[in-house]
Design a protein around this motif. Sequence first.
Motif, PDB file in Angstrom:
ATOM      1  N   PRO A 273     -14.155 -23.129  22.719  1.00 10.99           N
ATOM      2  CA  PRO A 273     -14.736 -23.722  21.511  1.00 10.99           C
ATOM      3  C   PRO A 273     -15.209 -25.159  21.672  1.00 10.99           C
ATOM      4  N   ASP A 274     -15.176 -25.748  22.890  1.00 10.15           N
ATOM      5  CA  ASP A 274     -15.470 -27.171  23.049  1.00 10.15           C
ATOM      6  C   ASP A 274     -16.871 -27.538  22.566  1.00 10.15           C
ATOM      7  N   ASP A 275     -17.867 -26.714  22.921  1.00 13.46           N
ATOM      8  CA  ASP A 275     -19.241 -26.996  22.523  1.00 13.46           C
ATOM      9  C   ASP A 275     -19.656 -26.261  21.254  1.00 13.46           C
ATOM     10  N   VAL A 276     -19.113 -25.086  21.050  1.00 12.34           N
ATOM     11  CA  VAL A 276     -19.407 -24.319  19.833  1.00 12.34           C
ATOM     12  C   VAL A 276     -18.213 -23.429  19.505  1.00 12.34           C
ATOM     13  N   ALA A 277     -17.762 -23.489  18.273  1.00 18.24           N
ATOM     14  CA  ALA A 277     -16.664 -22.629  17.811  1.00 18.24           C
ATOM     15  C   ALA A 277     -17.235 -21.304  17.335  1.00 18.24           C
ATOM     16  N   VAL A 278     -16.468 -20.227  17.502  1.00 17.01           N
ATOM     17  CA  VAL A 278     -16.927 -18.898  17.088  1.00 17.01           C
ATOM     18  C   VAL A 278     -15.811 -18.191  16.321  1.00 17.01           C
ATOM     19  N   VAL A 279     -16.190 -17.591  15.192  1.00 16.46           N
ATOM     20  CA  VAL A 279     -15.259 -16.815  14.369  1.00 16.46           C
ATOM     21  C   VAL A 279     -15.916 -15.477  14.058  1.00 16.46           C
ATOM     22  N   GLY A 280     -15.134 -14.406  14.087  1.00 16.59           N
ATOM     23  CA  GLY A 280     -15.665 -13.075  13.793  1.00 16.59           C
ATOM     24  C   GLY A 280     -15.094 -12.495  12.509  1.00 16.59           C
ATOM     25  N   PHE A 281     -15.272 -11.194  12.342  1.00 17.13           N
ATOM     26  CA  PHE A 281     -14.783 -10.490  11.157  1.00 17.13           C
ATOM     27  C   PHE A 281     -14.438  -9.062  11.570  1.00 17.13           C
ATOM     28  N   ASP A 282     -13.200  -8.642  11.394  1.00 12.66           N
ATOM     29  CA  ASP A 282     -12.689  -7.277  11.614  1.00 12.66           C
ATOM     30  C   ASP A 282     -11.313  -7.305  12.256  1.00 12.66           C
ATOM     31  N   ASP A 283     -11.157  -8.102  13.318  1.00 14.23           N
ATOM     32  CA  ASP A 283      -9.985  -8.105  14.189  1.00 14.23           C
ATOM     33  C   ASP A 283      -9.857  -6.765  14.905  1.00 14.23           C
ATOM     34  N   ASN A 284     -10.894  -6.445  15.705  1.00 11.48           N
ATOM     35  CA  ASN A 284     -10.824  -5.282  16.580  1.00 11.48           C
ATOM     36  C   ASN A 284      -9.673  -5.452  17.572  1.00 11.48           C
ATOM     37  N   VAL A 297     -11.383 -12.538  10.967  1.00 11.77           N
ATOM     38  CA  VAL A 297     -10.854 -12.096   9.680  1.00 11.77           C
ATOM     39  C   VAL A 297     -10.360 -10.667   9.850  1.00 11.77           C
ATOM     40  N   ARG A 298      -9.068 -10.474   9.666  1.00  7.38           N
ATOM     41  CA  ARG A 298      -8.492  -9.147   9.865  1.00  7.38           C
ATOM     42  C   ARG A 298      -8.686  -8.265   8.646  1.00  7.38           C
ATOM     43  N   GLN A 299      -9.239  -7.082   8.882  1.00  5.55           N
ATOM     44  CA  GLN A 299      -9.247  -6.043   7.860  1.00  5.55           C
ATOM     45  C   GLN A 299      -7.988  -5.199   8.062  1.00  5.55           C
ATOM     46  N   PRO A 300      -7.210  -4.966   7.013  1.00  2.62           N
ATOM     47  CA  PRO A 300      -5.937  -4.252   7.171  1.00  2.62           C
ATOM     48  C   PRO A 300      -6.136  -2.745   7.236  1.00  2.62           C
ATOM     49  N   PHE A 301      -6.690  -2.269   8.363  1.00  3.31           N
ATOM     50  CA  PHE A 301      -7.061  -0.861   8.469  1.00  3.31           C
ATOM     51  C   PHE A 301      -5.861   0.074   8.297  1.00  3.31           C
ATOM     52  N   TYR A 302      -4.737  -0.277   8.917  1.00  6.97           N
ATOM     53  CA  TYR A 302      -3.551   0.573   8.797  1.00  6.97           C
ATOM     54  C   TYR A 302      -3.106   0.668   7.340  1.00  6.97           C
ATOM     55  N   VAL A 340      -4.825   9.492 -13.382  1.00  2.72           N
ATOM     56  CA  VAL A 340      -5.391   8.818 -12.219  1.00  2.72           C
ATOM     57  C   VAL A 340      -6.901   8.985 -12.126  1.00  2.72           C
ATOM     58  N   PHE A 341      -7.481   9.909 -12.862  1.00  2.00           N
ATOM     59  CA  PHE A 341      -8.912  10.154 -12.760  1.00  2.00           C
ATOM     60  C   PHE A 341      -9.736   9.245 -13.661  1.00  2.00           C
ATOM     61  N   ASP A 342      -9.161   8.676 -14.701  1.00  2.00           N
ATOM     62  CA  ASP A 342      -9.909   7.897 -15.678  1.00  2.00           C
ATOM     63  C   ASP A 342      -9.249   6.550 -15.902  1.00  2.00           C
ATOM     64  N   PRO A 343      -9.983   5.431 -15.685  1.00  2.00           N
ATOM     65  CA  PRO A 343     -11.286   5.368 -15.014  1.00  2.00           C
ATOM     66  C   PRO A 343     -11.103   5.498 -13.509  1.00  2.00           C
ATOM     67  N   PRO A 344     -12.195   5.692 -12.754  1.00  2.00           N
ATOM     68  CA  PRO A 344     -12.051   5.822 -11.301  1.00  2.00           C
ATOM     69  C   PRO A 344     -11.422   4.571 -10.690  1.00  2.00           C
ATOM     70  N   VAL A 345     -10.582   4.764  -9.700  1.00  2.00           N
ATOM     71  CA  VAL A 345      -9.825   3.665  -9.104  1.00  2.00           C
ATOM     72  C   VAL A 345     -10.705   2.881  -8.137  1.00  2.00           C
ATOM     73  N   ARG A 346     -10.645   1.555  -8.241  1.00  2.00           N
ATOM     74  CA  ARG A 346     -11.324   0.651  -7.313  1.00  2.00           C
ATOM     75  C   ARG A 346     -10.274  -0.279  -6.722  1.00  2.00           C
ATOM     76  N   VAL A 347     -10.118  -0.283  -5.416  1.00  2.00           N
ATOM     77  CA  VAL A 347      -9.104  -1.116  -4.767  1.00  2.00           C
ATOM     78  C   VAL A 347      -9.775  -2.004  -3.731  1.00  2.00           C
ATOM     79  N   LYS A 348      -9.561  -3.317  -3.859  1.00  2.00           N
ATOM     80  CA  LYS A 348      -9.991  -4.276  -2.842  1.00  2.00           C
ATOM     81  C   LYS A 348      -8.743  -4.893  -2.234  1.00  2.00           C
ATOM     82  N   MET A 349      -8.524  -4.638  -0.956  1.00  2.00           N
ATOM     83  CA  MET A 349      -7.333  -5.132  -0.295  1.00  2.00           C
ATOM     84  C   MET A 349      -7.603  -6.500   0.333  1.00  2.00           C
ATOM     85  N   PRO A 350      -6.590  -7.362   0.385  1.00  2.00           N
ATOM     86  CA  PRO A 350      -6.799  -8.709   0.930  1.00  2.00           C
ATOM     87  C   PRO A 350      -6.965  -8.707   2.438  1.00  2.00           C
ATOM     88  N   THR A 351      -7.769  -9.640   2.925  1.00  2.00           N
ATOM     89  CA  THR A 351      -7.925  -9.850   4.359  1.00  2.00           C
ATOM     90  C   THR A 351      -6.977 -10.971   4.799  1.00  2.00           C
TER      91      THR A 351
END
Length: 378
Positions: A273-284, A297-302, A340-351
């Motif tokens: 990172p001395d000349d340029v820092a790099v950050v990604g998204f997913d945490d493969n 940025v870790r996506q909590p796939f499990y 559980v069917f009404d209204p449809p469920v929307r879940v956003k999990m934290p990264t």
Amino acid sequence: MAEKLTIRDIARLAGVSKATVSRVLNQKPDVDPATRERILRVMEEQGFVPNIAASGLAGGRSRLLGALIPSLTWPLIPELMRGVGEVVGATPYELILYSINDVNHEKDRSDIISRIVRTRLVSGLLAVFPGPSAKYLAALHSRSFPVLLIDDQGIPPENTPWISVDNRVGAYEATRHLIRLGHRRIAHIQGPLKYQVSHDRYRGYCDALEEAGIPLDPALVLEGDFMPQTGRACANAFFDLPPERRPTAIFAGSDYMAYGAIAAAEQRGLRVPDDVAVVGFDDNPSSAHMEPPLTTVRQPFYEMGRRAAEMLLAFVEASRMMHHPSQNGQFAGVTPSTAVFDPPVRVKMPTSLIIRASCGASRHLHSSPEQGGGDRSR
């Protein structure tokens, strides 16, 4: 001969009724242990393989769940399916994987999905990154056949259960972290703009810049396709800018594009990172083993897999109870409810922001130095 054996044949050979054999196959507790052992021994001796789809349908509902995935080679699939499998494995249900290993993921796979549904093999379906097929899946979703979308990159249909991560917040935290390290010229490599996640991550990037009073420079925002080649091409375009306009940090909308950016920097003789820092998204899985290890940025796939399986099982059990109200379908981790069917469920999990060496944090954050590969959640 073994292939032609039926439950009736096993019942005759074991000296029991067909209903008793069926109860053993469906793991019902109300069978004498000695009788159960005798039936299982006859099955083993005869090489009998039960048709679990047929036995489930004979009872009115299949004990099979389907999971529609783009390809087993995708880096997110193993962790996601590990979460799904652990939840399903603790229940009487079994899981069937349908892998659509299609180079052109943009193709609508409604034809394949239609064949799956027509077989009446599964009672519900998880769909990972369904892409253009999402609208068709939304039309299929009902109380009698629940469908749940996992991490679809578009805008999820309004009437379909859906689970993903908060991409905007994750991107905001990644960009804010770079700002706190002293960077003012932060470039962003977007994912394809046809995907909603790309817009959400761009908005998170803009949110952090605005909060810090840093003007948005359009020259520091380019579109990639989530893959390393475009990460390399976009980074090279940034490095071609006049010295006073070049970025000191790059936030890539995927780990793969971050890999390409790091490769471009190395090719130019620039140090990360001395000349340029790099950050990604997913945490493969490979990101912790890059040189330098990638901040991302870790996506909590499990956890997403577990949550998705619990949700689908709740839908399926609610459907089962509506069709067979006398049955007690509850089991560990699942609380069925017809609501559980009404209204449809929307879940956003934290990264989580995973800080490693590629952003240079160890030189700036003296209060909490981070060794390569270490984790720090937000």
